[in-house]
Design a protein around this motif. Structure first.
Motif, PDB file in Angstrom:
ATOM      1  N   UNK A  12       0.911  -1.100   0.008  1.00  0.00           N
ATOM      2  CA  UNK A  12       0.156   0.122   0.087  1.00  0.00           C
ATOM      3  C   UNK A  12       0.954   1.354  -0.036  1.00  0.00           C
ATOM      4  N   UNK A  13       2.040   1.283   0.924  1.00  0.00           N
ATOM      5  CA  UNK A  13       2.928   2.363   0.734  1.00  0.00           C
ATOM      6  C   UNK A  13       3.351   2.645  -0.581  1.00  0.00           C
ATOM      7  N   UNK A  14       3.856   1.329  -1.326  1.00  0.00           N
ATOM      8  CA  UNK A  14       4.573   1.754  -2.688  1.00  0.00           C
ATOM      9  C   UNK A  14       3.606   2.380  -3.559  1.00  0.00           C
ATOM     10  N   UNK A  15       2.272   1.832  -3.560  1.00  0.00           N
ATOM     11  CA  UNK A  15       1.154   2.456  -4.362  1.00  0.00           C
ATOM     12  C   UNK A  15       1.023   3.723  -4.147  1.00  0.00           C
ATOM     13  N   UNK A  16       0.827   4.142  -2.916  1.00  0.00           N
ATOM     14  CA  UNK A  16       0.598   5.401  -2.448  1.00  0.00           C
ATOM     15  C   UNK A  16       1.840   6.463  -2.746  1.00  0.00           C
ATOM     16  N   UNK A  17       2.947   5.979  -2.693  1.00  0.00           N
ATOM     17  CA  UNK A  17       4.232   6.848  -3.037  1.00  0.00           C
ATOM     18  C   UNK A  17       4.256   7.073  -4.730  1.00  0.00           C
ATOM     19  N   UNK A  18       3.997   5.840  -5.411  1.00  0.00           N
ATOM     20  CA  UNK A  18       4.008   5.985  -6.763  1.00  0.00           C
ATOM     21  C   UNK A  18       2.825   7.075  -7.304  1.00  0.00           C
ATOM     22  N   UNK A  29       5.522  20.579 -13.206  1.00  0.00           N
ATOM     23  CA  UNK A  29       5.359  20.799 -14.665  1.00  0.00           C
ATOM     24  C   UNK A  29       4.227  22.075 -14.667  1.00  0.00           C
ATOM     25  N   UNK A  30       3.663  22.399 -13.761  1.00  0.00           N
ATOM     26  CA  UNK A  30       2.614  23.268 -13.716  1.00  0.00           C
ATOM     27  C   UNK A  30       1.271  22.953 -14.072  1.00  0.00           C
ATOM     28  N   UNK A  31       1.053  21.652 -14.350  1.00  0.00           N
ATOM     29  CA  UNK A  31      -0.197  21.404 -14.778  1.00  0.00           C
ATOM     30  C   UNK A  31      -1.234  20.714 -13.996  1.00  0.00           C
ATOM     31  N   UNK A  32      -0.931  20.649 -12.594  1.00  0.00           N
ATOM     32  CA  UNK A  32      -1.774  19.971 -11.532  1.00  0.00           C
ATOM     33  C   UNK A  32      -2.927  20.897 -11.125  1.00  0.00           C
ATOM     34  N   UNK A  33      -4.146  20.280 -10.982  1.00  0.00           N
ATOM     35  CA  UNK A  33      -5.178  20.941 -10.687  1.00  0.00           C
ATOM     36  C   UNK A  33      -5.314  21.114  -9.373  1.00  0.00           C
ATOM     37  N   UNK A  34      -5.964  22.003  -8.843  1.00  0.00           N
ATOM     38  CA  UNK A  34      -6.079  22.451  -7.154  1.00  0.00           C
ATOM     39  C   UNK A  34      -6.619  20.977  -6.564  1.00  0.00           C
ATOM     40  N   UNK A  35      -7.305  20.404  -7.100  1.00  0.00           N
ATOM     41  CA  UNK A  35      -7.614  19.082  -6.189  1.00  0.00           C
ATOM     42  C   UNK A  35      -6.703  18.221  -6.444  1.00  0.00           C
ATOM     43  N   UNK A  36      -5.920  18.127  -7.610  1.00  0.00           N
ATOM     44  CA  UNK A  36      -4.548  17.412  -7.410  1.00  0.00           C
ATOM     45  C   UNK A  36      -3.488  17.674  -6.335  1.00  0.00           C
ATOM     46  N   UNK A  37      -3.502  18.962  -6.165  1.00  0.00           N
ATOM     47  CA  UNK A  37      -2.464  19.373  -5.163  1.00  0.00           C
ATOM     48  C   UNK A  37      -3.106  19.205  -3.838  1.00  0.00           C
ATOM     49  N   UNK A  38      -4.052  19.149  -3.617  1.00  0.00           N
ATOM     50  CA  UNK A  38      -4.773  18.635  -2.251  1.00  0.00           C
ATOM     51  C   UNK A  38      -4.519  17.306  -2.123  1.00  0.00           C
ATOM     52  N   UNK A  39      -4.608  16.471  -3.143  1.00  0.00           N
ATOM     53  CA  UNK A  39      -4.628  14.987  -3.168  1.00  0.00           C
ATOM     54  C   UNK A  39      -2.989  14.741  -2.827  1.00  0.00           C
ATOM     55  N   UNK A  40      -2.228  15.410  -3.399  1.00  0.00           N
ATOM     56  CA  UNK A  40      -0.897  15.355  -3.095  1.00  0.00           C
ATOM     57  C   UNK A  40      -0.412  15.468  -1.653  1.00  0.00           C
ATOM     58  N   UNK A  41      -0.808  16.378  -0.957  1.00  0.00           N
ATOM     59  CA  UNK A  41      -0.777  16.699   0.166  1.00  0.00           C
ATOM     60  C   UNK A  41      -1.494  15.635   1.117  1.00  0.00           C
ATOM     61  N   UNK A  42      -2.811  15.309   1.015  1.00  0.00           N
ATOM     62  CA  UNK A  42      -3.500  14.212   1.738  1.00  0.00           C
ATOM     63  C   UNK A  42      -2.538  12.803   1.310  1.00  0.00           C
ATOM     64  N   UNK A  43      -1.948  12.532   0.475  1.00  0.00           N
ATOM     65  CA  UNK A  43      -1.189  11.310   0.201  1.00  0.00           C
ATOM     66  C   UNK A  43      -0.068  11.365   1.296  1.00  0.00           C
ATOM     67  N   UNK A  44       0.512  12.172   1.332  1.00  0.00           N
ATOM     68  CA  UNK A  44       1.673  12.450   2.429  1.00  0.00           C
ATOM     69  C   UNK A  44       1.236  12.035   3.612  1.00  0.00           C
ATOM     70  N   UNK A  45      -0.080  12.519   4.085  1.00  0.00           N
ATOM     71  CA  UNK A  45      -0.680  12.082   5.450  1.00  0.00           C
ATOM     72  C   UNK A  45      -0.930  10.661   5.568  1.00  0.00           C
ATOM     73  N   UNK A  46      -1.505  10.137   4.472  1.00  0.00           N
ATOM     74  CA  UNK A  46      -1.885   8.707   4.229  1.00  0.00           C
ATOM     75  C   UNK A  46      -0.790   7.761   4.395  1.00  0.00           C
TER      76      UNK A  46
END
Length: 71
Positions: A12-18, A29-46
């Protein structure tokens, strides 16, 4: 801890880190949506949460009975 459970958490950790790495690439690259940026942060906590489940010391602290102090 059972070996099967440890393997599950490690996978699970490997999948989340990928997924987090893919989102980081999009952010850089500057193409992430705001929801993807939020998802990025939440994945760190997960990821941190799953790592805590792998840590035997923290697992035993969670499993210990709660101490209630009544005043």
């Amino acid at each position: 801890m059972e070996e099967c459970l440890r393997k599950t958490y490690t996978a699970e950790i490997a999948k989340l880190e990928r997924e987090r790495q893919e989102l980081l690439d999009r952010k850089l690259r500057g193409v992430a949506t705001p929801s993807e940026e939020v998802r990025y942060r939440s994945l760190g906590w997960k990821i941190e949460s799953v790592r805590d489940r792998l840590d035997d010391k923290k697992r035993s602290a969670y499993a210990a009975p709660a101490i209630h102090i009544n005043y």
